[in-house]
Design a protein around this motif. Structure first.
Motif, PDB file in Angstrom:
ATOM      1  N   VAL A  10       0.875  -1.172   0.000  1.00  0.00           N
ATOM      2  CA  VAL A  10       0.000   0.000   0.000  1.00  0.00           C
ATOM      3  C   VAL A  10       0.908   1.216   0.000  1.00  0.00           C
ATOM      4  O   VAL A  10       1.782   1.340   0.847  1.00  0.00           O
ATOM      5  N   ARG A  11       0.701   2.081  -0.971  1.00  0.00           N
ATOM      6  CA  ARG A  11       1.547   3.264  -1.108  1.00  0.00           C
ATOM      7  C   ARG A  11       0.684   4.520  -1.136  1.00  0.00           C
ATOM      8  O   ARG A  11      -0.406   4.511  -1.702  1.00  0.00           O
ATOM      9  N   PRO A  12       1.197   5.566  -0.531  1.00  0.00           N
ATOM     10  CA  PRO A  12       0.423   6.818  -0.573  1.00  0.00           C
ATOM     11  C   PRO A  12       0.448   7.427  -1.974  1.00  0.00           C
ATOM     12  O   PRO A  12       1.428   7.312  -2.699  1.00  0.00           O
ATOM     13  N   VAL A  13      -0.648   8.044  -2.334  1.00  0.00           N
ATOM     14  CA  VAL A  13      -0.754   8.729  -3.620  1.00  0.00           C
ATOM     15  C   VAL A  13      -1.219  10.146  -3.330  1.00  0.00           C
ATOM     16  O   VAL A  13      -2.193  10.364  -2.630  1.00  0.00           O
ATOM     17  N   THR A  14      -0.503  11.096  -3.865  1.00  0.00           N
ATOM     18  CA  THR A  14      -0.890  12.493  -3.689  1.00  0.00           C
ATOM     19  C   THR A  14      -1.358  13.038  -5.030  1.00  0.00           C
ATOM     20  O   THR A  14      -0.650  12.945  -6.023  1.00  0.00           O
ATOM     21  N   ARG A  15      -2.568  13.566  -5.036  1.00  0.00           N
ATOM     22  CA  ARG A  15      -3.134  14.206  -6.222  1.00  0.00           C
ATOM     23  C   ARG A  15      -3.573  15.604  -5.802  1.00  0.00           C
ATOM     24  O   ARG A  15      -3.796  15.880  -4.632  1.00  0.00           O
ATOM     25  N   PHE A  16      -3.719  16.469  -6.756  1.00  0.00           N
ATOM     26  CA  PHE A  16      -4.133  17.838  -6.479  1.00  0.00           C
ATOM     27  C   PHE A  16      -5.369  18.136  -7.318  1.00  0.00           C
ATOM     28  O   PHE A  16      -5.364  17.951  -8.528  1.00  0.00           O
TER      29      PHE A  16
END
Length: 96
Positions: A10-16
């Motif tokens: 499980v990996r963090p995903v950053t979106r804007f």
């Protein structure tokens, strides 16, 4: 027997996400409002440029003066030296 290995991570995903909020005060004292999503982007700089351009376009179409508190530009990226613009909507848009 085969040499098989399976791994789940499980990996963090950053979106804007660029959003547009609007609130309207009516003469009867009631308020209404809403929010629209204008796009999702992989990085802050691209999202900022899109949000700024959309806001600037609407600001110009409305004919409101610079500094009018009825329209809020997106917060600009913070410079590496920690300085902050006093009037974010007067900050030139970064070159594409």
């Amino acid at each position: 027997m085969e040499d098989r290995e399976i791994e789940y991570r499980v990996r963090p995903v950053t979106r804007f996400i660029v959003t547009r909020f609007e609130s309207v005060g009516h003469p009867n004292g009631r308020e209404s409002g809403g929010c629209d999503s204008k796009g999702e982007f992989d990085n802050f700089d691209t999202a900022y440029q899109v949000g700024y351009a959309l806001c600037r376009d609407e600001h110009q179409r409305l004919g409101w003066p610079i500094g009018d508190q009825r329209i809020k530009y997106p917060e600009p990226p913070s410079p590496s030296d920690g300085a902050v613009a006093s009037e974010p909507h007067l900050v030139p848009m970064p070159a594409a």
